[in-house]
Design a protein around this motif. Sequence first.
Motif: not given
Length: 484
Positions: A274-281, A247-257, A237-243
Amino acid sequence: MKQYTALIIGSGFGGQCAAIRLQKQGIQDFRILERRDFMGGTWCQNNYPGAAVDVQSPLYSIASEPYAWSQMFAERDELETYTHGVINKYGLRDKTDTQTNVQSVTWNNEAHGWDVATNNGHYRAKYLINASGPLSTPVIPNFPGRDSFQGEAFHTNHWNQHYDYRGKKVAIIGSGASAAQVIPAIADQVDELHVFQRTPHWVLPRPDRKFSALQRKLLGIKPIYKLLRWIIYWALESRVIAFKYSPKLRFLFAQSHALKFLKKQVKDPELRAKLTPDYDIGCKRIILSSTLYPALCRSNVTLHDKTDGIEQINASGIQTAKGQQVDLDLIIWSTGYDATDGVISYPVIGKNGNSLAEKWEMFPRAYLGTSMPEFPNLFIVTGPNTGIGHTSAIFVIESQMNYIIDCITRLEKNRKNTIEVTPEAEAEYTDMIHSEMKRTVWHNGGCNSWYKSKSGHVIAMFPGFSFTYRFLARRFKPQHHHIA
Ligand SMILES: Cc1cc2nc3c(=O)[nH]c(=O)nc-3n(C[C@H](O)[C@H](O)[C@H](O)COP(=O)(O)OP(=O)(O)OC[C@H]3O[C@@H](n4cnc5c(N)ncnc54)[C@H](O)[C@@H]3O)c2cc1C
Protein backbone atom coordinates in the motif's frame (compact mmCIF):
# COMPACT_ATOMS: atom_id res chain seq x y z
CA MET A 1 -6.89 56.74 0.95
CA LYS A 2 -3.53 55.88 2.56
CA GLN A 3 -0.63 56.48 0.15
CA TYR A 4 2.81 54.84 0.14
CA THR A 5 5.70 54.36 -2.22
CA ALA A 6 5.36 50.60 -1.89
CA LEU A 7 2.85 48.16 -0.48
CA ILE A 8 3.74 44.60 0.43
CA ILE A 9 0.91 42.09 0.70
CA GLY A 10 1.73 39.37 3.24
CA SER A 11 4.11 39.27 6.21
CA GLY A 12 5.74 35.84 5.76
CA PHE A 13 9.37 35.41 4.73
CA GLY A 14 8.49 36.88 1.31
CA GLY A 15 7.08 40.08 2.83
CA GLN A 16 9.89 40.29 5.37
CA CYS A 17 12.62 39.92 2.72
CA ALA A 18 10.93 42.61 0.59
CA ALA A 19 10.69 44.98 3.56
CA ILE A 20 14.32 44.42 4.58
CA ARG A 21 15.59 45.02 1.04
CA LEU A 22 13.48 48.18 0.60
CA GLN A 23 14.86 49.54 3.86
CA LYS A 24 18.40 48.71 2.79
CA GLN A 25 17.78 50.79 -0.37
CA GLY A 26 16.63 53.71 1.79
CA ILE A 27 12.95 53.26 0.91
CA GLN A 28 11.15 53.62 4.23
CA ASP A 29 7.78 54.71 2.87
CA PHE A 30 6.17 51.29 2.59
CA ARG A 31 3.44 49.36 4.37
CA ILE A 32 2.87 45.64 4.85
CA LEU A 33 -0.76 44.47 4.67
CA GLU A 34 -1.50 41.22 6.50
CA ARG A 35 -4.92 39.58 6.57
CA ARG A 36 -4.35 37.71 9.82
CA ASP A 37 -4.25 39.27 13.29
CA PHE A 38 -0.60 38.25 13.64
CA MET A 39 2.48 38.56 11.47
CA GLY A 40 4.85 35.92 10.18
CA GLY A 41 3.15 33.72 7.57
CA THR A 42 3.66 29.95 7.24
CA TRP A 43 5.42 29.16 10.51
CA CYS A 44 3.22 31.33 12.69
CA GLN A 45 0.05 29.95 11.11
CA ASN A 46 0.86 26.23 10.93
CA ASN A 47 0.88 24.99 14.51
CA TYR A 48 -0.17 21.40 13.98
CA PRO A 49 1.65 18.73 16.07
CA GLY A 50 4.96 17.78 14.47
CA ALA A 51 5.18 20.86 12.19
CA ALA A 52 8.80 21.35 11.14
CA VAL A 53 10.82 22.44 8.14
CA ASP A 54 12.17 19.79 5.77
CA VAL A 55 15.15 21.77 4.52
CA GLN A 56 18.15 22.14 6.85
CA SER A 57 17.59 25.29 8.94
CA PRO A 58 20.95 26.96 8.40
CA LEU A 59 19.92 27.10 4.72
CA TYR A 60 16.20 27.65 5.34
CA SER A 61 16.81 31.08 6.85
CA ILE A 62 17.30 34.61 5.53
CA ALA A 63 20.91 34.89 4.31
CA SER A 64 21.62 38.08 6.25
CA GLU A 65 19.97 36.75 9.45
CA PRO A 66 21.97 33.80 10.83
CA TYR A 67 20.62 32.02 13.89
CA ALA A 68 21.93 29.51 16.41
CA TRP A 69 19.41 26.77 15.61
CA SER A 70 18.86 24.07 18.22
CA GLN A 71 18.55 21.34 15.59
CA MET A 72 19.25 20.76 11.91
CA PHE A 73 15.55 20.72 10.90
CA ALA A 74 13.91 23.34 13.10
CA GLU A 75 10.50 22.74 14.54
CA ARG A 76 7.71 25.19 14.06
CA ASP A 77 8.08 26.96 17.46
CA GLU A 78 11.71 27.76 16.79
CA LEU A 79 10.88 28.99 13.29
CA GLU A 80 8.24 31.24 14.82
CA THR A 81 10.79 32.61 17.31
CA TYR A 82 13.23 33.23 14.44
CA THR A 83 10.50 34.96 12.39
CA HIS A 84 9.56 37.25 15.28
CA GLY A 85 13.24 38.05 15.83
CA VAL A 86 13.55 39.24 12.21
CA ILE A 87 10.29 41.20 12.39
CA ASN A 88 11.39 42.96 15.59
CA LYS A 89 14.96 43.62 14.45
CA TYR A 90 13.73 45.53 11.39
CA GLY A 91 10.86 47.29 13.16
CA LEU A 92 8.33 45.67 10.82
CA ARG A 93 5.49 45.62 13.35
CA ASP A 94 5.22 49.40 13.14
CA LYS A 95 5.08 49.11 9.38
CA THR A 96 2.32 46.51 9.20
CA ASP A 97 -1.46 46.72 9.21
CA THR A 98 -2.75 43.36 10.44
CA GLN A 99 -6.36 42.22 9.98
CA THR A 100 -6.13 43.86 6.59
CA ASN A 101 -7.33 41.48 3.92
CA VAL A 102 -6.59 42.64 0.39
CA GLN A 103 -9.78 42.23 -1.63
CA SER A 104 -8.72 43.63 -5.01
CA VAL A 105 -5.93 45.64 -6.62
CA THR A 106 -6.41 47.91 -9.67
CA TRP A 107 -3.86 49.82 -11.70
CA ASN A 108 -4.64 53.55 -11.77
CA ASN A 109 -3.42 55.05 -15.06
CA GLU A 110 -3.65 58.67 -13.88
CA ALA A 111 -1.94 58.13 -10.56
CA HIS A 112 0.67 55.71 -12.00
CA GLY A 113 0.08 53.38 -9.11
CA TRP A 114 -1.96 50.60 -7.62
CA ASP A 115 -5.26 51.15 -5.83
CA VAL A 116 -5.67 48.50 -3.19
CA ALA A 117 -9.07 47.73 -1.67
CA THR A 118 -9.08 46.01 1.73
CA ASN A 119 -11.56 45.39 4.54
CA ASN A 120 -9.57 48.04 6.39
CA GLY A 121 -9.88 50.90 3.90
CA HIS A 122 -8.21 51.91 0.65
CA TYR A 123 -4.52 52.22 -0.07
CA ARG A 124 -2.50 53.49 -3.02
CA ALA A 125 1.14 52.82 -3.87
CA LYS A 126 3.50 53.21 -6.79
CA TYR A 127 4.84 49.68 -6.32
CA LEU A 128 2.96 46.58 -5.29
CA ILE A 129 4.79 43.51 -4.02
CA ASN A 130 2.49 40.52 -3.65
CA ALA A 131 3.91 38.11 -1.06
CA SER A 132 0.64 36.40 -0.22
CA GLY A 133 2.26 32.95 -0.14
CA PRO A 134 2.21 29.90 -2.40
CA LEU A 135 0.81 27.65 0.32
CA SER A 136 -1.45 29.94 2.23
CA THR A 137 -4.96 29.19 0.92
CA PRO A 138 -5.96 25.72 2.18
CA VAL A 139 -8.18 23.42 0.12
CA ILE A 140 -10.77 20.94 1.42
CA PRO A 141 -12.19 18.74 -1.35
CA ASN A 142 -15.93 18.49 -1.57
CA PHE A 143 -16.42 14.85 -0.52
CA PRO A 144 -20.08 13.74 -0.54
CA GLY A 145 -21.59 14.64 2.82
CA ARG A 146 -18.51 16.62 3.89
CA ASP A 147 -20.48 19.16 5.92
CA SER A 148 -22.79 16.66 7.60
CA PHE A 149 -20.10 15.40 10.04
CA GLN A 150 -21.12 16.26 13.61
CA GLY A 151 -17.70 15.81 15.25
CA GLU A 152 -14.74 18.20 15.20
CA ALA A 153 -13.03 18.90 11.85
CA PHE A 154 -10.24 21.24 10.83
CA HIS A 155 -7.46 21.68 8.25
CA THR A 156 -3.84 21.28 9.40
CA ASN A 157 -3.47 24.96 8.46
CA HIS A 158 -6.15 25.88 11.04
CA TRP A 159 -5.32 23.45 13.86
CA ASN A 160 -7.67 23.86 16.82
CA GLN A 161 -5.30 24.12 19.80
CA HIS A 162 -8.23 23.92 22.23
CA TYR A 163 -9.35 20.51 20.99
CA ASP A 164 -7.92 17.59 22.99
CA TYR A 165 -7.44 14.72 20.54
CA ARG A 166 -5.96 12.34 23.14
CA GLY A 167 -7.93 9.09 23.44
CA LYS A 168 -10.15 10.04 20.49
CA LYS A 169 -11.04 8.31 17.22
CA VAL A 170 -9.34 10.36 14.55
CA ALA A 171 -9.14 10.33 10.75
CA ILE A 172 -6.53 12.20 8.76
CA ILE A 173 -7.40 12.78 5.12
CA GLY A 174 -4.32 13.05 2.92
CA SER A 175 -0.82 11.63 3.18
CA GLY A 176 1.41 14.45 1.98
CA ALA A 177 4.04 16.49 3.80
CA SER A 178 1.84 17.86 6.62
CA ALA A 179 0.07 14.53 7.23
CA ALA A 180 3.47 12.81 7.40
CA GLN A 181 4.36 15.14 10.30
CA VAL A 182 1.02 14.94 12.13
CA ILE A 183 0.69 11.11 11.99
CA PRO A 184 3.79 10.22 14.08
CA ALA A 185 3.14 13.17 16.41
CA ILE A 186 -0.34 11.96 17.45
CA ALA A 187 -0.47 8.21 16.68
CA ASP A 188 0.50 7.08 20.19
CA GLN A 189 -1.92 9.47 21.87
CA VAL A 190 -5.17 8.75 20.04
CA ASP A 191 -7.42 5.74 20.44
CA GLU A 192 -7.70 5.02 16.70
CA LEU A 193 -6.07 6.76 13.77
CA HIS A 194 -7.43 6.21 10.26
CA VAL A 195 -5.18 7.51 7.50
CA PHE A 196 -6.94 8.04 4.15
CA GLN A 197 -4.26 8.00 1.48
CA ARG A 198 -5.02 8.71 -2.18
CA THR A 199 -1.46 8.07 -3.40
CA PRO A 200 1.58 6.90 -1.42
CA HIS A 201 4.64 9.17 -1.26
CA TRP A 202 8.28 8.24 -1.45
CA VAL A 203 9.86 8.55 1.99
CA LEU A 204 13.52 8.96 2.89
CA PRO A 205 15.04 9.12 6.40
CA ARG A 206 15.30 12.56 7.96
CA PRO A 207 18.94 13.28 8.77
CA ASP A 208 18.04 15.43 11.77
CA ARG A 209 20.34 16.14 14.72
CA LYS A 210 20.32 18.33 17.78
CA PHE A 211 23.12 20.88 17.93
CA SER A 212 25.23 20.83 21.09
CA ALA A 213 25.87 24.04 23.07
CA LEU A 214 29.29 24.32 21.43
CA GLN A 215 27.89 23.78 17.94
CA ARG A 216 25.25 26.47 18.57
CA LYS A 217 28.01 28.85 19.64
CA LEU A 218 29.83 28.07 16.40
CA LEU A 219 26.63 28.75 14.43
CA GLY A 220 26.72 32.24 15.94
CA ILE A 221 29.98 32.94 14.10
CA LYS A 222 29.03 34.37 10.72
CA PRO A 223 31.77 32.80 8.54
CA ILE A 224 31.05 29.35 10.04
CA TYR A 225 27.30 29.78 9.47
CA LYS A 226 28.03 30.83 5.90
CA LEU A 227 30.28 27.82 5.33
CA LEU A 228 27.63 25.44 6.66
CA ARG A 229 25.00 27.06 4.43
CA TRP A 230 27.35 26.66 1.49
CA ILE A 231 27.96 22.96 2.19
CA ILE A 232 24.23 22.23 2.63
CA TYR A 233 23.34 24.28 -0.44
CA TRP A 234 25.68 22.37 -2.78
CA ALA A 235 24.77 18.98 -1.30
CA LEU A 236 21.09 19.67 -2.02
CA GLU A 237 21.76 21.30 -5.39
CA SER A 238 23.55 18.24 -6.71
CA ARG A 239 20.22 16.36 -6.51
CA VAL A 240 18.90 18.35 -9.47
CA ILE A 241 21.26 16.42 -11.77
CA ALA A 242 19.36 13.24 -10.94
CA PHE A 243 15.90 14.78 -10.86
CA LYS A 244 16.26 16.66 -14.08
CA TYR A 245 18.67 14.79 -16.22
CA SER A 246 18.99 11.16 -15.26
CA PRO A 247 16.31 8.61 -14.29
CA LYS A 248 19.13 6.10 -13.74
CA LEU A 249 20.86 8.31 -11.15
CA ARG A 250 17.47 9.06 -9.65
CA PHE A 251 16.89 5.36 -9.09
CA LEU A 252 20.42 4.68 -7.90
CA PHE A 253 20.75 7.53 -5.42
CA ALA A 254 17.17 7.98 -4.23
CA GLN A 255 14.52 5.46 -5.26
CA SER A 256 16.51 2.33 -4.38
CA HIS A 257 17.30 3.87 -0.95
CA ALA A 258 13.63 4.67 -0.41
CA LEU A 259 12.65 1.08 -1.28
CA LYS A 260 15.24 -0.32 1.16
CA PHE A 261 14.09 2.10 3.85
CA LEU A 262 10.47 0.99 3.36
CA LYS A 263 11.47 -2.67 3.55
CA LYS A 264 13.49 -2.06 6.70
CA GLN A 265 10.78 -0.14 8.53
CA VAL A 266 7.60 -1.92 7.32
CA LYS A 267 7.67 -5.70 7.77
CA ASP A 268 4.03 -6.39 6.81
CA PRO A 269 4.02 -7.06 3.01
CA GLU A 270 0.40 -5.93 2.62
CA LEU A 271 1.05 -2.58 4.28
CA ARG A 272 4.30 -2.23 2.34
CA ALA A 273 2.45 -2.76 -0.93
CA LYS A 274 0.00 0.00 0.00
CA LEU A 275 2.92 2.32 0.75
CA THR A 276 4.88 1.67 -2.44
CA PRO A 277 4.43 4.44 -5.01
CA ASP A 278 3.98 3.54 -8.69
CA TYR A 279 5.68 6.69 -10.01
CA ASP A 280 9.27 7.94 -10.08
CA ILE A 281 10.76 9.36 -6.92
CA GLY A 282 10.70 13.16 -6.89
CA CYS A 283 7.58 13.45 -9.06
CA LYS A 284 5.71 14.42 -5.87
CA ARG A 285 7.44 16.08 -2.94
CA ILE A 286 9.67 13.50 -1.18
CA ILE A 287 8.82 13.05 2.47
CA LEU A 288 11.72 13.15 4.90
CA SER A 289 10.69 11.19 7.98
CA SER A 290 12.22 8.50 10.14
CA THR A 291 9.07 8.19 12.27
CA LEU A 292 6.23 7.98 9.73
CA TYR A 293 6.49 4.27 8.82
CA PRO A 294 6.81 3.10 12.48
CA ALA A 295 3.67 5.12 13.28
CA LEU A 296 1.78 3.55 10.37
CA CYS A 297 2.78 0.10 11.66
CA ARG A 298 1.07 0.69 15.05
CA SER A 299 -1.89 -1.51 15.90
CA ASN A 300 -4.20 1.49 16.50
CA VAL A 301 -3.41 2.94 13.05
CA THR A 302 -5.25 1.86 9.87
CA LEU A 303 -4.11 2.89 6.42
CA HIS A 304 -6.97 3.17 3.92
CA ASP A 305 -5.62 3.31 0.39
CA LYS A 306 -7.60 4.30 -2.69
CA THR A 307 -9.34 0.89 -2.93
CA ASP A 308 -10.68 1.56 0.54
CA GLY A 309 -11.10 5.34 0.28
CA ILE A 310 -13.87 7.72 1.28
CA GLU A 311 -17.25 6.81 -0.21
CA GLN A 312 -19.04 9.43 1.80
CA ILE A 313 -18.89 11.39 5.01
CA ASN A 314 -21.84 11.23 7.37
CA ALA A 315 -22.85 12.61 10.76
CA SER A 316 -20.82 10.08 12.75
CA GLY A 317 -17.81 9.50 10.52
CA ILE A 318 -16.71 8.09 7.19
CA GLN A 319 -18.15 5.31 5.08
CA THR A 320 -15.39 3.67 3.07
CA ALA A 321 -15.52 2.33 -0.49
CA LYS A 322 -15.53 -1.19 1.02
CA GLY A 323 -18.73 -0.36 2.91
CA GLN A 324 -17.13 -0.08 6.37
CA GLN A 325 -18.47 2.63 8.70
CA VAL A 326 -15.60 4.35 10.57
CA ASP A 327 -16.99 6.27 13.55
CA LEU A 328 -14.93 9.33 14.42
CA ASP A 329 -14.53 12.19 16.89
CA LEU A 330 -12.17 14.23 14.72
CA ILE A 331 -11.44 14.64 11.00
CA ILE A 332 -8.13 16.33 10.15
CA TRP A 333 -8.01 17.69 6.62
CA SER A 334 -4.45 17.45 5.37
CA THR A 335 -5.51 18.13 1.84
CA GLY A 336 -3.08 20.86 0.88
CA TYR A 337 -3.35 24.24 -0.79
CA ASP A 338 -4.43 25.85 -4.02
CA ALA A 339 -0.85 26.37 -5.11
CA THR A 340 -1.24 26.43 -8.88
CA ASP A 341 -4.56 27.83 -10.08
CA GLY A 342 -5.04 30.13 -7.08
CA VAL A 343 -1.58 31.77 -7.06
CA ILE A 344 -3.19 35.12 -6.11
CA SER A 345 -6.50 34.86 -4.28
CA TYR A 346 -7.86 38.38 -5.01
CA PRO A 347 -8.69 40.11 -8.36
CA VAL A 348 -5.79 41.97 -9.98
CA ILE A 349 -6.85 44.46 -12.70
CA GLY A 350 -4.08 45.75 -14.98
CA LYS A 351 -3.59 48.88 -17.02
CA ASN A 352 -5.93 47.92 -19.89
CA GLY A 353 -8.68 46.84 -17.54
CA ASN A 354 -7.78 43.17 -18.01
CA SER A 355 -7.64 40.89 -15.02
CA LEU A 356 -4.66 38.71 -14.20
CA ALA A 357 -7.07 35.77 -13.79
CA GLU A 358 -8.07 36.17 -17.49
CA LYS A 359 -4.42 36.34 -18.52
CA TRP A 360 -3.82 33.20 -16.51
CA GLU A 361 -6.89 31.36 -17.75
CA MET A 362 -4.74 28.79 -19.57
CA PHE A 363 -2.18 28.60 -16.76
CA PRO A 364 -0.35 31.05 -14.46
CA ARG A 365 2.81 32.50 -16.01
CA ALA A 366 5.18 35.40 -15.41
CA TYR A 367 8.62 36.67 -16.39
CA LEU A 368 11.01 35.23 -13.78
CA GLY A 369 7.77 34.11 -12.11
CA THR A 370 7.57 37.71 -10.93
CA SER A 371 6.23 40.25 -13.46
CA MET A 372 3.62 40.38 -16.22
CA PRO A 373 3.04 42.63 -19.24
CA GLU A 374 0.15 45.08 -18.71
CA PHE A 375 0.70 44.93 -14.94
CA PRO A 376 3.30 47.66 -14.36
CA ASN A 377 5.16 47.98 -11.07
CA LEU A 378 3.63 44.72 -9.82
CA PHE A 379 5.91 42.01 -8.47
CA ILE A 380 4.77 38.54 -7.47
CA VAL A 381 6.92 36.85 -4.84
CA THR A 382 6.86 33.02 -5.15
CA GLY A 383 4.88 33.44 -8.38
CA PRO A 384 4.45 30.79 -11.12
CA ASN A 385 7.37 28.37 -11.57
CA THR A 386 9.45 29.69 -8.70
CA GLY A 387 8.94 26.68 -6.41
CA ILE A 388 11.92 24.56 -5.64
CA GLY A 389 11.54 21.09 -4.15
CA HIS A 390 15.15 20.30 -3.43
CA THR A 391 16.30 23.39 -1.53
CA SER A 392 15.12 26.37 0.51
CA ALA A 393 12.22 28.47 -0.81
CA ILE A 394 13.89 31.45 0.89
CA PHE A 395 16.85 31.16 -1.50
CA VAL A 396 14.47 31.71 -4.42
CA ILE A 397 12.61 34.52 -2.62
CA GLU A 398 15.94 36.31 -2.08
CA SER A 399 16.81 35.82 -5.77
CA GLN A 400 13.48 37.38 -6.75
CA MET A 401 14.29 40.32 -4.49
CA ASN A 402 17.43 41.06 -6.53
CA TYR A 403 15.23 41.57 -9.61
CA ILE A 404 12.44 43.43 -7.79
CA ILE A 405 14.73 45.83 -5.97
CA ASP A 406 16.75 46.40 -9.16
CA CYS A 407 13.54 47.40 -11.00
CA ILE A 408 12.45 49.74 -8.21
CA THR A 409 15.81 51.42 -7.68
CA ARG A 410 16.28 51.98 -11.43
CA LEU A 411 12.94 53.78 -11.55
CA GLU A 412 13.60 55.80 -8.44
CA LYS A 413 17.12 56.84 -9.53
CA ASN A 414 15.91 57.89 -12.97
CA ARG A 415 12.72 59.52 -11.65
CA LYS A 416 10.52 57.33 -13.82
CA ASN A 417 6.98 56.21 -13.14
CA THR A 418 6.49 52.73 -14.48
CA ILE A 419 8.33 49.56 -15.37
CA GLU A 420 6.70 46.78 -17.32
CA VAL A 421 8.10 43.59 -18.78
CA THR A 422 7.55 43.30 -22.56
CA PRO A 423 5.13 40.61 -23.84
CA GLU A 424 7.95 39.15 -25.96
CA ALA A 425 10.30 38.77 -23.01
CA GLU A 426 7.58 37.14 -20.88
CA ALA A 427 6.58 34.76 -23.69
CA GLU A 428 10.21 33.81 -24.38
CA TYR A 429 10.83 33.14 -20.68
CA THR A 430 7.64 31.08 -20.25
CA ASP A 431 8.39 29.02 -23.40
CA MET A 432 11.86 28.31 -22.07
CA ILE A 433 10.44 27.21 -18.68
CA HIS A 434 7.94 24.78 -20.17
CA SER A 435 10.35 23.38 -22.69
CA GLU A 436 12.90 22.72 -19.91
CA MET A 437 10.12 21.28 -17.76
CA LYS A 438 9.62 18.46 -20.26
CA ARG A 439 12.97 17.04 -19.13
CA THR A 440 12.07 16.91 -15.45
CA VAL A 441 10.58 14.23 -13.22
CA TRP A 442 7.66 16.59 -12.37
CA HIS A 443 6.55 16.38 -15.99
CA ASN A 444 7.41 12.83 -16.93
CA GLY A 445 7.64 10.98 -13.60
CA GLY A 446 4.18 9.41 -14.03
CA CYS A 447 2.30 11.14 -11.22
CA ASN A 448 -0.38 13.75 -10.68
CA SER A 449 0.79 16.29 -8.14
CA TRP A 450 -0.09 19.72 -6.77
CA TYR A 451 2.82 20.99 -8.86
CA LYS A 452 0.52 20.78 -11.93
CA SER A 453 -2.28 23.21 -12.72
CA LYS A 454 -5.61 22.13 -14.22
CA SER A 455 -4.05 22.69 -17.65
CA GLY A 456 -1.54 19.89 -16.99
CA HIS A 457 1.36 22.37 -17.01
CA VAL A 458 3.76 22.15 -14.09
CA ILE A 459 3.29 25.58 -12.53
CA ALA A 460 4.72 25.25 -9.07
CA MET A 461 8.32 24.36 -9.89
CA PHE A 462 11.37 25.98 -11.46
CA PRO A 463 12.82 23.38 -13.85
CA GLY A 464 16.48 23.55 -12.95
CA PHE A 465 19.20 24.52 -10.54
CA SER A 466 18.35 27.25 -8.06
CA PHE A 467 21.59 29.01 -8.99
CA THR A 468 20.33 29.22 -12.60
CA TYR A 469 17.26 31.04 -11.33
CA ARG A 470 19.45 33.33 -9.21
CA PHE A 471 21.61 34.07 -12.24
CA LEU A 472 18.57 34.87 -14.42
CA ALA A 473 17.09 37.14 -11.74
CA ARG A 474 20.38 38.86 -10.94
CA ARG A 475 20.99 40.11 -14.47
CA PHE A 476 18.41 42.83 -14.98
CA LYS A 477 17.83 43.12 -18.72
CA PRO A 478 16.72 46.62 -19.77
CA GLN A 479 15.81 45.34 -23.24
CA HIS A 480 13.13 43.13 -21.65
CA HIS A 481 11.31 46.07 -20.07
CA HIS A 482 9.45 49.28 -20.93
CA ILE A 483 10.35 52.07 -18.56
CA ALA A 484 8.12 55.15 -18.83
C1 LIG B 1 3.22 23.36 6.32
C2 LIG B 1 4.24 23.95 5.38
C3 LIG B 1 5.54 23.47 5.38
C4 LIG B 1 6.48 24.02 4.52
N1 LIG B 1 7.75 23.53 4.55
C5 LIG B 1 8.68 24.07 3.75
C6 LIG B 1 10.02 23.59 3.77
O1 LIG B 1 10.33 22.67 4.52
N2 LIG B 1 10.93 24.15 2.95
C7 LIG B 1 10.59 25.16 2.11
O2 LIG B 1 11.46 25.65 1.38
N3 LIG B 1 9.34 25.65 2.07
C8 LIG B 1 8.38 25.13 2.86
N4 LIG B 1 7.10 25.60 2.82
C9 LIG B 1 6.76 26.64 1.85
C10 LIG B 1 6.66 28.01 2.54
O3 LIG B 1 5.42 28.51 2.17
C11 LIG B 1 7.80 28.90 2.08
O4 LIG B 1 9.02 28.34 2.51
C12 LIG B 1 7.78 30.32 2.65
O5 LIG B 1 7.47 30.32 4.02
C13 LIG B 1 6.82 31.19 1.88
O6 LIG B 1 6.81 32.49 2.43
P1 LIG B 1 5.77 33.55 1.88
O7 LIG B 1 6.02 34.80 2.62
O8 LIG B 1 5.84 33.60 0.39
O9 LIG B 1 4.33 32.94 2.22
P2 LIG B 1 3.59 32.76 3.61
O10 LIG B 1 4.53 32.41 4.69
O11 LIG B 1 2.45 31.84 3.34
O12 LIG B 1 3.02 34.21 3.93
C14 LIG B 1 1.99 34.79 3.18
C15 LIG B 1 1.25 35.78 4.05
O13 LIG B 1 0.36 36.51 3.20
C16 LIG B 1 -0.86 36.70 3.89
N5 LIG B 1 -1.93 36.90 2.90
C17 LIG B 1 -2.38 36.03 1.98
N6 LIG B 1 -3.39 36.57 1.25
C18 LIG B 1 -3.56 37.84 1.73
C19 LIG B 1 -4.45 38.89 1.40
N7 LIG B 1 -5.37 38.76 0.44
N8 LIG B 1 -4.36 40.06 2.10
C20 LIG B 1 -3.43 40.21 3.09
N9 LIG B 1 -2.57 39.23 3.45
C21 LIG B 1 -2.63 38.06 2.78
C22 LIG B 1 -1.03 35.40 4.66
O14 LIG B 1 -1.91 35.57 5.74
C23 LIG B 1 0.40 35.11 5.10
O15 LIG B 1 0.69 35.65 6.35
C24 LIG B 1 6.13 25.07 3.65
C25 LIG B 1 4.81 25.54 3.65
C26 LIG B 1 3.87 24.99 4.50
C27 LIG B 1 2.47 25.51 4.48
